[in-house]
Scaffold this motif. Sequence first.
Motif, PDB file in Angstrom:
ATOM      1  N   GLY A 160       0.815  -1.208   0.000  1.00  0.00           N
ATOM      2  CA  GLY A 160       0.000   0.000   0.000  1.00  0.00           C
ATOM      3  C   GLY A 160       0.849   1.258   0.000  1.00  0.00           C
ATOM      4  N   ALA A 165       3.274   0.826   3.274  1.00  0.00           N
ATOM      5  CA  ALA A 165       3.068  -0.239   4.258  1.00  0.00           C
ATOM      6  C   ALA A 165       3.631  -1.537   3.709  1.00  0.00           C
ATOM      7  CB  ALA A 165       1.584  -0.395   4.578  1.00  0.00           C
ATOM      8  N   LEU A 211       3.747   0.520   8.994  1.00  0.00           N
ATOM      9  CA  LEU A 211       3.616   1.714   8.166  1.00  0.00           C
ATOM     10  C   LEU A 211       4.888   2.540   8.277  1.00  0.00           C
ATOM     11  CD1 LEU A 211       1.709   3.669   6.491  1.00  0.00           C
ATOM     12  CD2 LEU A 211       1.212   4.764   8.686  1.00  0.00           C
ATOM     13  N   HIS A 249      -1.445  -2.924  11.576  1.00  0.00           N
ATOM     14  CA  HIS A 249      -2.273  -4.120  11.448  1.00  0.00           C
ATOM     15  C   HIS A 249      -1.619  -5.245  12.245  1.00  0.00           C
ATOM     16  CE1 HIS A 249      -5.475  -3.275   8.387  1.00  0.00           C
ATOM     17  NE2 HIS A 249      -4.702  -2.221   8.207  1.00  0.00           N
ATOM     18  N   VAL A 277      -0.222  -5.535   4.689  1.00  0.00           N
ATOM     19  CA  VAL A 277      -1.047  -4.336   4.513  1.00  0.00           C
ATOM     20  C   VAL A 277      -1.055  -4.018   3.022  1.00  0.00           C
ATOM     21  CG1 VAL A 277      -1.433  -1.936   5.174  1.00  0.00           C
ATOM     22  CG2 VAL A 277      -0.352  -3.510   6.782  1.00  0.00           C
ATOM     23  N   LEU A 327      -3.507   1.547   1.192  1.00  0.00           N
ATOM     24  CA  LEU A 327      -3.551   2.782   1.962  1.00  0.00           C
ATOM     25  C   LEU A 327      -4.267   3.835   1.121  1.00  0.00           C
ATOM     26  CD1 LEU A 327       0.105   3.055   3.366  1.00  0.00           C
ATOM     27  CD2 LEU A 327      -1.911   2.243   4.588  1.00  0.00           C
ATOM     28  N   SER A 363      -6.663   2.075   5.866  1.00  0.00           N
ATOM     29  CA  SER A 363      -5.771   0.966   5.517  1.00  0.00           C
ATOM     30  C   SER A 363      -6.558  -0.334   5.505  1.00  0.00           C
ATOM     31  CB  SER A 363      -4.606   0.869   6.518  1.00  0.00           C
ATOM     32  OG  SER A 363      -5.081   0.539   7.819  1.00  0.00           O
ATOM     33  N   CYS A 364      -6.026  -1.339   4.809  1.00  0.00           N
ATOM     34  CA  CYS A 364      -6.655  -2.654   4.771  1.00  0.00           C
ATOM     35  C   CYS A 364      -5.566  -3.705   4.615  1.00  0.00           C
ATOM     36  CB  CYS A 364      -7.667  -2.760   3.629  1.00  0.00           C
ATOM     37  SG  CYS A 364      -6.974  -2.518   1.983  1.00  0.00           S
TER      38      CYS A 364
END
Length: 565
Positions: free
Chosen positions: A276, A289, A295, A313, A319, A322, A334-335
């Motif tokens: 990300g 990330a 991060l 996370h 990750v 972003l 974020s995911c």
Amino acid sequence: MAQRTRRMAFPRVVIESDTDSESSSEEEEEDEAPGAVAEEDEEEEVSDKANDGKMGGKLMDSLDVKKKQKAPITISLKNVCKVCKQKGHQAGFQGATYVDCPMKPCFLCKMPGHTTMTCPHRVAVEHGVIPAPCKNTRKLLDYVFERQLRADVTMIKPAFVIPDQVDCAVIRYHSRRITCLEFHPTNNNILLSGDKKGQLGVWDYVKVYEKTVYGNIHSCILNNMRFNPSNDGTLYAASSDGTVSCVDLETGMSFPLMDLNPNGWQGPANWRMLYGMDIIPEKSLVLVADNFGYLYLVDMRSNKKTGDAILIHKKGSKVVGLHCNPVQPEILLSCGNDHFARIWDVRQLEAGSSLYDLRHSRVVNSAYFSPQSGSKILTTAQDNRLRVWDYILGDLDSPSREIVHSHDFNRHLTPFRAEWDPKDPSESLAVIGRYISENYNGAALHPIDFIDTSTGQLVAEVMDPNITTITPVNKLHPRDDVMASGSSRSLFIWKAMKSELVQEVDEKNQKKIILCGKADKTNNKFGGETHDDSDVDTFSRKSKNLKCEKRESKSSRSYLTKRKR
């Protein structure tokens, strides 16, 4: 009924030729079949012994007799299911039809009691989707939200403009599958693309043949690209080699801003990959990330990492996305692979300080704020669900809507990601590729879906009979009614269908198709299912009637040829 597009040829096509180092492993396997190799070895052994004079005629005759008396080789194929690994049945695709495993629930909606072919969500995407009512609690935040965040969003939903016709294409542009796309912020005709090998492509799709590929940017997957907000000739890129690079698009020169693997390969447990990425222009920060849940912040002024890595996370989880809020860039979304999408305040970043955690049942491929107001959230998860939150200041415990969509597959494919249409003033149109193929007049095609996230309805499904590969990477132009698609190693530009009068004029002006490179096989389609282990497409070209007329730009060694449509 969703509109469909069927065309038999592309107006403008550029086909790249393969180099010797990028030849198909499947072709090599066919050329060197096990039986042929064994027969050649036996012949060589026999000829060597005969030349030594140690074997008589009787021995040679006996060898010939033994070869004739050899039992034929038989291959037994066990009827084993690819899904549950049990015998007695088979599941998977049979042409354009997906056969379910009786031991598993429906592949599309993940619910038992029916098959994928009879799934109600396959007939109507909006099945079971209830539009959320307007949430107004009469609190101060509601009025601030309406006056500031949603001030530029129209309350009247205009008609959607769907790019449903392939205008031009570059076949076999990259040497590996395409992983990301980005339009130039000021030049409307420039498209940038990254691939699995770490290469960066720059293509002017109006002139079609003006294209170049920079192969010295990264050593492996290029996962994300962002332009420098103060200099549109500079690009930031994040790669799985653990580096963030700053690229000059004019020269193709790049230098790393951050390298997480300075000592080289130390094993998979220590190798850090960057996925990300986003930029906060006001703070001159590049946010990236990695695959361990951390991060990193990079200062664009000093071109160096600033501060320490922050765990955002679950430790050890990837990750993958972003995204900064377009209205409040300090708000970060974020995911990752820990089944969560999380909202952060960059001004108060520390482990466990997320403002809110959006729970999902499986891996989250992407999460984006809405492009204009930043008030909505759209996520794509591996459970075949698109989730929409209409109000980031409201109740985030459950999404406003869950839309069932087929994208549960990422092996040998770039993960599917639903993205907003940046031009849609109502912030409701999203685009995403489809995994499960559909039968269109006997052809198994994988369409690209346009979905109205406010109702869950399928607005349009666009496809072309010449594109038989899956198209997981799709990017809508921020200013024009154009969509770019990355299907395996090829790029396609879609435009909205014009009126018949304008289309006739264009056909008179475009009498030829531009082809690039030598042709080797014959096929009537620009596509075919590809296996990413070899990363080779089965694109084919006709070679008998091609005539070399002029050379291509300096960045490519292949030739331009023209062929009448």
